[in-house]
Design an enzyme around this catalytic site. Structure first.
Site, short mmCIF file in Angstrom:
data_model
loop_
_atom_site.label_atom_id
_atom_site.label_comp_id
_atom_site.label_asym_id
_atom_site.label_seq_id
_atom_site.Cartn_x
_atom_site.Cartn_y
_atom_site.Cartn_z
N GLU A 8 0.80 -1.23 0.00
CA GLU A 8 0.00 0.00 0.00
C GLU A 8 0.83 1.27 0.00
O GLU A 8 0.49 2.25 -0.65
CB GLU A 8 -0.92 0.06 1.24
CG GLU A 8 -1.91 -1.06 1.34
CD GLU A 8 -1.39 -2.16 2.23
OE1 GLU A 8 -0.18 -2.44 2.18
OE2 GLU A 8 -2.19 -2.75 2.97
N ASP A 96 -2.03 -5.32 3.33
CA ASP A 96 -2.28 -5.73 4.72
C ASP A 96 -3.20 -6.94 4.80
O ASP A 96 -3.99 -7.20 3.88
CB ASP A 96 -2.88 -4.57 5.52
CG ASP A 96 -1.87 -3.44 5.73
OD1 ASP A 96 -0.66 -3.70 5.61
OD2 ASP A 96 -2.31 -2.31 6.00
N TYR A 321 1.27 -5.68 12.96
CA TYR A 321 0.15 -4.97 12.35
C TYR A 321 -0.76 -4.37 13.41
O TYR A 321 -1.08 -5.00 14.41
CB TYR A 321 -0.65 -5.92 11.45
CG TYR A 321 -1.63 -5.21 10.57
CD1 TYR A 321 -1.21 -4.17 9.74
CD2 TYR A 321 -2.97 -5.55 10.57
CE1 TYR A 321 -2.11 -3.51 8.93
CE2 TYR A 321 -3.88 -4.90 9.75
CZ TYR A 321 -3.44 -3.86 8.95
OH TYR A 321 -4.34 -3.20 8.14
N ARG A 323 -3.94 -3.11 13.32
CA ARG A 323 -5.41 -3.21 13.33
C ARG A 323 -5.80 -4.63 13.68
O ARG A 323 -5.78 -5.51 12.82
CB ARG A 323 -5.98 -2.79 11.97
CG ARG A 323 -5.78 -1.30 11.68
CD ARG A 323 -6.49 -0.86 10.42
NE ARG A 323 -6.29 0.56 10.21
CZ ARG A 323 -5.32 1.08 9.47
NH1 ARG A 323 -4.45 0.29 8.88
NH2 ARG A 323 -5.21 2.39 9.33
N HIS A 368 -4.30 -12.32 13.80
CA HIS A 368 -4.26 -13.25 14.92
C HIS A 368 -3.23 -12.92 15.96
O HIS A 368 -2.86 -13.78 16.72
CB HIS A 368 -4.01 -14.69 14.43
CG HIS A 368 -3.59 -14.81 13.01
ND1 HIS A 368 -4.36 -15.44 12.08
CD2 HIS A 368 -2.49 -14.37 12.36
CE1 HIS A 368 -3.75 -15.40 10.91
NE2 HIS A 368 -2.63 -14.77 11.05
#
Length: 863
Positions: A8, A96, A321, A323, A368
């Protein structure tokens, strides 16, 4: 030939490229390359005449979405990607791992139409091992995740666009309404209503300062003759009265002072000492929500700023990550945390077994792992090379992660009861102490709190050694008055926690929800508190009366659950959208009915408890009307008076000010003009001259047909600071405030004024639109032109690039925001506050009107 990898962002591309083998080229899509059109004008020509063109979604045929490449930036990026793809023998999509990332990969496929093999790789952290593992374990695009993201986007458009249009017509033409922001605004309004209903109650108690040797400590009155005294939790917050059935004694002022007088020169006897050992456990590692909450409490960061900084840390390879709903840690992370504990705090702080955390959230998303430092050897904040807010946020994440694997803290609480006889009454005082026997995880991390008192919880309060039966002299005693407090307003942190608790929104949405709410239309920030506006009250009433499901917390949470089912392949996208939008009595029918049946004049009325007049929201803010027929008096309600604080006394002050006219503070010592104290929509302010009883600062009007009329010069104004009451402003202070901005001289390059003043972000010097900060307020009055020119000549910090202003359109008629046409990196656009709206093709920037700009801004905020 090479393998093309698309991510991204350029920062992410730069970081992962160094971990990939030779022959891999990494490029960035720069976020979403396409989206639903902002208006029918952006639709492809073949769809423009369709009845659903304004939605960008074919509601008549399986809810097919029409996606367009709207920005020049995206068009250029697509061209560059297509060019690179021609030289590649394989395309790898490394966006992502959440729904948005999956959707970006799908949009890339749809737009690039690759003729080479396509693979999807995902990773939770940007480290060499994680990237290479992902490279060896690629998969195909998960179309269930894409469907879930697309359904969310379509639902938000199906709700947001028509509902916003309806709200504009019936309440205020500058407003918008959204699927998730509406229940969040409703939470703010309901809390403000509770504050308005609240009735304060007064109660008294005693605080004694006791001595033992060289030590002093405090004890507070607990009971009189065995009856517990009343405290804040014993009062009904609506009525201010004691709850029925409470066996408590309400201490009033007269009794409190009499008891305090009777305690003079008395000793208090220790009647009992109770000790209790207990443990406290560390909190789990961060999820998106808890990170935003803690960053707000401890670092004073907004949700938007937190996520922006976390994005940078992720792309630079510092954290996993950002989020995620999960509190789980991988074995690699557990090993990293445990190694850090032994290295920094010794084995004494390491539990025998690793701690395993299980998330409590229903419908946790695909990611996760919790947010944590990357790798199996966490980089210590002091060795990270980070600075400023990025370092502070990384340190917060590092501490929370390490602490989550440390031993419990062991503590001992001590409760000491003391008794004394005063005029035949047995008074029981109580002192509480807290001792940390083993700090455990507290060595690394102490959680913040929205309650200032809560931050004291983990601090020690050590009482001196005491024995039952011993007498302690009372050094002093104070009779203290207390008032019960209304429910606290939401902060960004507590509102995020509430949304998460209710199952509203998901990690990727919290920051955008808060940004839309706190932009000044629905709420304003005072300190950390979010105060709903009168417009927010009107919109919530509108929703309660006509679209109650959309602000019902359970309904909204269930919708999130349905989106999760689509992501898991257990629900069909088209079937869900049909039931929500098209079947009889569904949302489409409700909107169409509202167009005809909703009375716009009634929708502008705000109903406040115990308010005698008629309160409405208008184009320029809230106003109230009192009386009937020819006796109606209208008064504007400043935004600075929150709805919960619009008391009869405040209303009378506003009516009095309107009737008697503005208060004259005195005459300016240099110009002789009167200085007025006025109240406006945004609060109290000062004005120099400008009323009919003074000589107007205008040139003589020319005779009819001879020359142009010269416009009046606007009178000079200055806001009165929040910490200063308008009644307390002196003439000297007023002159001081009206002297700003202070003109230092003209810039040698263009002859324009260089000024010093104070703005939203503190003291500054400015030239045209170029602002540079000053170190203190005092410098506003001492800085010289030479010094100001030095500051202005210095290169701006990264990210401070000045945009060229093509046209100033004036102020937004509802929000007061300045609206400008700017020439940005990717072409001209309209800006109001934090909202940027693209100018449609065929419209020249110079021809854009204020009315059209307001419409573009409204459409952008509704999308």
């Amino acid at each position: 030939m090479s393998k093309l990898v698309i991510v991204e962002s350029p920062a992410k591309a730069k970081t992962i490229e160094k971990y990939l083998p030779k022959g891999y080229k990494v490029m960035a899509s720069v976020g979403h390359i396409r989206d639903l059109p902002d208006s029918a004008g952006q639709m492809p020509a073949k769809y423009k005449s369709e009845s659903w063109a304004s939605l960008g979604v074919n509601v008549d045929k399986d809810f097919e979405a029409v996606y367009v490449v709207k920005e020049a930036r995206a068009k250029k990026q697509i061209a560059d990607l297509k060019k690179a793809l021609k030289e590649a023998d394989e395309l790898i999509l490394a966006t992502d791992e959440d729904r948005e990332g999956e959707a970006i990969s799908w949009h890339l496929i749809e737009e690039l139409k690759p003729k080479v093999p396509v693979k999807r790789m995902v990773f939770n952290e940007i480290t060499k091992s994680a990237v290479n593992h992902a490279l060896n374990n690629t998969r195909q695009i998960d179309m269930d995740l894409v469907a879930a993201q697309e359904t969310r986007r379509i639902v938000d458009r199906l709700v947001g666009y028509p509902l916003s249009m309806l709200v504009k017509k019936k309440v205020n033409y500058t407003l918008s309404a959204g699927r998730v922001q509406s229940p969040a605004v409703a939470l703010l309004v309901e809390r403000e209503r509770a504050r308005r209903r609240f009735r304060s109650a007064q109660y008294w108690d005693l605080k004694a300062q006791l001595t033992k040797g060289k030590s002093t400590f405090d004890a507070v009155l607990n009971s009189v003759d065995g009856q517990r005294i009343a405290g804040s939790k014993d009062f009904d917050e609506l009525t201010g009265k004691l709850y029925d059935g409470r066996d408590v004694l309400l201490i009033k002022e007269e009794l409190a002072k009499a008891l305090a007088k009777g305690l003079k020169d008395k000793n208090l006897k220790v009647s009992s000492i109770t000790e209790r050992q207990y443990t406290s456990q560390p909190k789990p590692p961060f999820t998106t929500s808890t990170l935003q909450q803690e960053a707000s409490r401890q670092l004073n960061l907004s949700a938007k700023d937190t996520m922006g900084l976390a994005q940078k840390l992720y792309e630079a390879g510092f954290i996993t990550y950002m989020r995620t709903d999960s509190t789980n840690l991988s074995q690699q992370a557990i090993d990293g945390a445990r190694n850090a504990i032994v290295e920094l705090y010794t084995k004494e702080y390491l539990p025998k077994e690793a701690r395993i955390y299980k998330g409590k959230n229903k419908g946790a998303q695909e990611a996760h792992e919790a947010i944590r430092p990357t790798g199996d050897a966490f980089t210590h904040p002091s060795k990270s090379g980070l600075r400023g807010r990025e370092k502070a946020l990384y340190e917060l994440i590092w501490k929370r992660t390490v602490a989550s694997q440390m031993k419990d803290a062991k503590k001992t609480s001590m409760r000491v009861d003391l008794e004394v006889d005063v005029d035949g009454k047995v008074l029981n005082f109580r002192a509480n102490g807290n001792r940390i026997d083993f700090p455990g995880f507290l060595r690394a991390y102490v959680e913040g709190s929205d309650d200032p008192e809560g931050s004291l919880e983990d601090k020690e309060v050590i009482l001196p050694p005491l024995k039952e039966g011993e007498d302690l002299p009372c050094k002093s005693v104070d009779a203290l008055s207390h008032e019960t407090k209304p429910p606290a307003r939401y902060t960004e942190a507590s509102l995020t926690a509430k949304l998460e608790e209710e199952g509203i929104g998901r990690p990727s949405t919290y920051a955008s929800i808060l940004q839309k709410i706190a932009d000044g239309r629905f709420a304003k920030k005072e300190g950390k508190a979010l105060i709903p506006t009168y417009v927010a009250f009107a919109v919530v009433e509108f929703m309660e009366n006509h679209f109650p499901d959309l602000i019902n917390l359970g309904f909204t949470a269930d919708m999130e659950g349905d989106l999760d089912k689509i992501a898991e392949g257990r629900e069909d996208k088209v079937n869900y959208l049909h039931n929500f939008y098209r079947k009889d009595g569904a949302f489409k029918d409700q909107v169409e009915s509202g167009e005809t049946n909703i009375d716009g004049e009634v929708s502008k009325i705000v109903h406040l408890e115990d308010f005698d007049g008629v309160l409405r929201v208008g184009r320029y803010g809230a106003y109230a009307q009192f009386g009937e027929n020819d006796e109606v008096v209208t008064v504007n309600i400043p935004d600075s008076i929150p709805p919960a604080e619009l008391t009869p006394e405040r209303v009378q002050d506003l009516l009095k000010a309107k009737t008697e006219g503005p208060k004259v503070l005195g005459n300016h010592p240099e110009t002789g003009e009167k200085i007025y104290v006025l109240s406006g929509r945004f609060g109290p302010y000062l004005q120099l001259g400008g009323f009919d009883d003074e000589k107007e600062k205008t040139e003589e009007k020319p005779k009819k047909g001879k020359g142009k009329k010269v416009a009046k010069e606007k009178p000079k104004r200055a806001s009165i600071p929040k910490n200063l009451s308008p009644d307390d402003v002196t003439l000297e202070q007023a002159v001081h405030m009206l002297s700003l901005p202070r003109r230092l001289g003209k810039h040698p390059d263009d002859g324009e004024w260089v000024e010093a003043g104070e703005g939203r972000f503190g003291p500054y010097v400015r030239h045209n639109k170029d602002y540079r900060p000053l170190e203190s307020k005092d410098e506003i009055f001492t800085v010289s032109l030479e010094k100001a020119l030095e500051l202005l000549a210095q290169p701006k910090a990264r990210g401070g690039r000045t945009k060229k202003v093509l046209k100033d359109l004036g102020k937004h008629p509802s929000t007061g925001e300045e609206i400008q046409v700017l020439d940005g990196r990717y072409g001209p656009y309209v800006k109001a506050g934090k909202t940027n709206a693209t100018i449609p093709k065929g419209v020249e920037p110079g021809d854009l009107t204020l009315e059209k700009a307001v419409e573009l801004i409204a459409e952008k905020r509704a999308s």
